[in-house]
Design an enzyme around this catalytic site. Structure first.
Site, short mmCIF file in Angstrom:
data_model
loop_
_atom_site.label_atom_id
_atom_site.label_comp_id
_atom_site.label_asym_id
_atom_site.label_seq_id
_atom_site.Cartn_x
_atom_site.Cartn_y
_atom_site.Cartn_z
N ASP A 157 2.82 -5.94 -1.93
CA ASP A 157 3.00 -5.31 -0.62
C ASP A 157 4.39 -4.68 -0.55
O ASP A 157 5.39 -5.36 -0.68
CB ASP A 157 2.84 -6.35 0.49
N TYR A 205 -10.12 3.78 9.14
CA TYR A 205 -9.59 3.33 7.86
C TYR A 205 -10.07 1.91 7.61
O TYR A 205 -9.81 1.01 8.40
CB TYR A 205 -8.06 3.38 7.95
N TYR A 208 3.04 8.86 8.95
CA TYR A 208 2.61 7.60 9.55
C TYR A 208 3.45 6.42 9.06
O TYR A 208 3.90 5.59 9.85
CB TYR A 208 1.13 7.34 9.25
N HIS A 209 3.65 6.34 7.76
CA HIS A 209 4.35 5.18 7.22
C HIS A 209 5.84 5.23 7.55
O HIS A 209 6.49 4.19 7.63
CB HIS A 209 4.11 5.10 5.71
N HIS A 222 5.55 -2.90 2.20
CA HIS A 222 6.04 -2.70 3.56
C HIS A 222 7.23 -3.64 3.77
O HIS A 222 7.06 -4.85 3.90
CB HIS A 222 4.95 -3.03 4.58
N LYS A 252 10.16 -10.58 -1.02
CA LYS A 252 8.90 -9.85 -0.87
C LYS A 252 8.09 -10.10 -2.13
O LYS A 252 8.39 -9.56 -3.19
CB LYS A 252 9.15 -8.35 -0.70
#
Length: 705
Positions: free
Chosen positions: A584, A70, A224-225, A586, A580
């Protein structure tokens, strides 16, 4: 299953191997005779439903997994150079990382994305960028994976048009588009539209690719996340497969036969450091998916195969003693391979600190090449199959994940469950529990909470000149807008709006026409936003989870007592705003800090995702907080944090302490300190240590007023 399982396996293997004689798989190990497969008494056979032992009879004994790193950063030109170099050095497929502005459907000249352009992936604004990205890479020969969910319609449309202009028609394209929007609402948060129209987009892409792109995977259903956000193996399994069930139903609602599209669905799992559990997780996923698809009406065995890409864990990487990450990644890669992945990305050792350098990327790629060529792990199909431990773990994961899937189904499926927010909260609870275990030393992280170095040697990190990349993108955007047929472009965008408003027609097909007319990514996204709106999640802070894990802990109680003293002196609790900024999404780190600080006694305010520095500054003034804690994981800190400090000063809030946490290279610390940041907390920081430090800064500022 069969009276002669070995004979059945041999027939399957011969079919897969074609002209390669089966005997050529036998290897001489210094007098040891090694067979390519070992069949137990349970009758489970590789390549046969429910595919627990692998989706193909011969697995890697015939062909190893695809090395699919990736990557993507800066401009399309820079990423293209990196891709071509990686392909020359042994990589077999491309996996494109897009920047956060692209993910969120903004052109590079939008004022909300000044700190995000080119930082965590490549910036794509138009077909012209996409053509440069794949220049010299034959798209009829190269499999391309694209991690894109929010702006999936314009990105896939531009990929299709770029291929056409390279002379490659849609039916020849191979690869995968992630197109997994449900997990965005749970963990990663790079959504654009509300859940229901987002699911319509998923269905339209599945329908279009089923009809026009037979070699292309229309969706990569991602656990995955969830893994990175702190989900347990059971949660990752259950929620990922439950997402898949809703995607299948969305396609069936478009009157697509399940066997016409199910064979092009794929999955994406994270692989962490619990070695045997991660192996069993992939085996359990295949077992469960085969049953799920049978229940949903699939008849073709290919529709019941769970094919998966895997990526080694990013959250297991540490800023402290970072060369340990090379070892961690190798173990995780081995777990993915023993679990039977179809393709793999291995993280670079420096990704807890910054974007990977070419050197660290080469080490990550070579980790897989060593696995393939030196360990001999490819000689035997499912080498751990039959292990009592592995089989017991697999069975338990199947049982417990089935129960959690049943709970989701009882709520009306994953789309409805996501709207309630329950899966997101459950993952956040699991993340807080694990962080507490690490902070208390119950879960050992070498170099972080045990065996720590007294002094850390600096390492070279990659830095992207955000301003330079943005200027380049803006210039190309201006050229595209000046040279296109404006009337045709606007007509195509109007048609896209009409498709969206009338809930008829295929949105991807309309977007392809707009992309041909050189509509930009932001314009295509905004045309649908005009109809669907832009989704804003409700931010909630958990309470009690961290405190429950720290019951009677002396250090925890010491922090609480000190905060109680602060309350007694000032008549209120110390107040912090957790921010935040940028695009982004996350938010694991921010949520863990918010939860822990709230349990310690801070008054915690959690901002919305995707705010600008000026918006955060306004909140800080309105709420009269003592400190702002900035969570940064996407390399935008050198742009966004100074802008925040300037915004605070404009409001006369010079006394508000600014602290920063997240993925920040050590070489950037002095820059941030000089800008006015008081504390920086990198990955692996003990939360109680951070709380002591922040409280000390707040007390110091109040004393000096």
């Amino acid at each position: 299953m069969t009276k002669n399982p070995k004979n059945l396996w041999q027939k399957l293997a011969q079919k897969e191997l074609r002209d390669t004689p089966l005997s050529s798989l036998d290897r001489d190990y210094g007098g040891l005779s090694v067979s390519p497969v070992y069949l137990g008494d349970d009758g489970a056979i590789p390549g046969v439903e429910p595919f627990t032992r692998g989706v193909r009879a011969t697995m890697y004994a015939n062909r190893p997994w695809t090395i699919r790193q990736y990557a993507g950063f800066s401009t399309a030109e820079e990423s293209n150079r990196f891709y071509r170099q990686a392909l020359e050095r042994g990589q077999k497929g491309l996996s494109v990382a897009f920047d956060l502005a692209t993910h969120r459907g903004y052109d590079s000249d939008h004022p909300r994305v000044t700190g995000d352009v080119g930082k965590a992936g490549v910036a794509i604004d138009s077909v012209e960028d996409m053509k440069i990205l794949f220049d010299g890479i034959p798209l009829d020969e190269m499999s391309v994976s694209m991690t894109m969910n929010g702006a999936v319609i314009p990105v896939l449309a531009m990929f299709i048009v770029a291929a056409e202009e390279q002379g490659v028609s849609q039916e020849k394209l191979s690869g995968t588009i992630q197109n997994d929007i449900l997990k965005e609402f749970m963990v990663r948060n790079t959504y654009i539209y509300p859940p229901e129209p987002s699911m319509r987009i998923v269905g339209d892409i599945i329908a279009h690719t089923a009809r026009h792109m037979p070699k292309f995977n229309s969706i990569s259903i991602s656990g995955y996340h969830m893994h990175e956000a702190g989900a347990t193996a059971i949660q990752e399994l259950a929620y990922t497969l439950a997402d898949g069930m809703d995607y299948v139903r969305a396609a069936q609602a478009r009157e697509l036969d399940i066997d016409a599209f199910a064979g092009r669905l794929s999955f994406f799992f994270g692989i962490g450091m619990n070695f045997f559990v991660e192996i069993a997780k992939l085996r359990a996923a295949r077992t469960l998916w085969s049953k799920i698809m049978t229940d949903l009406g699939a008849k073709d065995p290919r529709s019941k195969m769970l094919r998966t890409h895997c990526q080694t864990s990013g959250v297991s990487l540490t800023e402290q003693d970072p060369y340990n990450n090379v070892v961690r990644t190798a173990f995780e890669a081995m777990a993915a391979v023993l679990g039977g992945t179809q393709s793999l990305h291995t993280n670079s050792f420096d990704e807890a600190i910054a974007l990977p350098t070419e050197t660290s990327s080469r080490i990550a790629r070579n980790t897989q090449l060593i696995l393939q060529h030196e360990t001999r792990v490819t000689d035997v199909v499912d080498p751990l199959g039959g292990s009592h431990y592995i089989e017991a773990l697999t069975a338990q994961l199947v049982e417990k994940a089935e129960k959690l899937i049943a709970d989701v189904e009882a709520e009306g499926g994953m789309t409805r469950a996501v709207q309630t927010g329950r899966p997101k909260l459950e993952i956040e609870k699991a993340a807080a529990v694990r962080q507490a275990a690490i902070d208390r030393g119950e879960e050992v992280i070498v170099g972080v909470n045990r065996y720590r170095l007294d002094n850390e040697d600096p390492i070279e990190t990659l830095e992207i000149d955000n301003a330079k990349v943005r200027a380049s993108q803006v210039a190309r955007l201006e050229t595209v807008r000046k040279t296109r047929d404006e009337a045709r472009c606007q007509s195509m965008l109007d048609a896209l709006r009409e498709y969206a408003a009338k809930d008829e027609g295929n949105l991807l097909e309309a977007a392809i026409e707009a992309a041909r007319a050189r509509a930009t990514l932001g314009e295509i996204s905004h045309a649908m936003e005009d109809v669907f709106g832009r989704y804003n999640a409700t931010t909630r802070v958990l309470s009690g989870v961290y405190a429950g894990e720290y019951a009677a802990d002396p250090q925890f109680e010491a922090v609480r007592e000190r905060i109680a003293g602060f309350c007694s002196t000032h008549g209120r609790a110390p107040a912090i705003f957790i921010a935040k900024m940028g695009q982004d999404g996350h938010d694991r780190g921010a949520k863990v800090i918010a939860t822990a600080f709230a349990d310690l006694g801070f008054e915690v305010h959690m901002g919305s995702l995707f705010e600008t520095p000026d918006e955060v500054g306004a909140h800080a003034g309105e709420l009269a907080v003592d400190a702002v804690g900035v969570s940064s994981l996407a390399a935008g800190h050198k742009t966004l944090v100074p802008e925040l400090i300037a915004a605070l000063k404009r409001r006369g809030l010079d006394d508000v302490a600014v602290v920063v946490g997240g993925v920040i290279p050590g070489s950037d610390y002095d820059f941030l300190y000089e800008a006015g940041v008081l504390e920086i907390f990198g990955p692996g920081t003990n939360v109680l240590d951070a709380a002591f430090a922040v409280l000390g800064r707040i007390e110091g500022r109040l004393t000096n007023r």
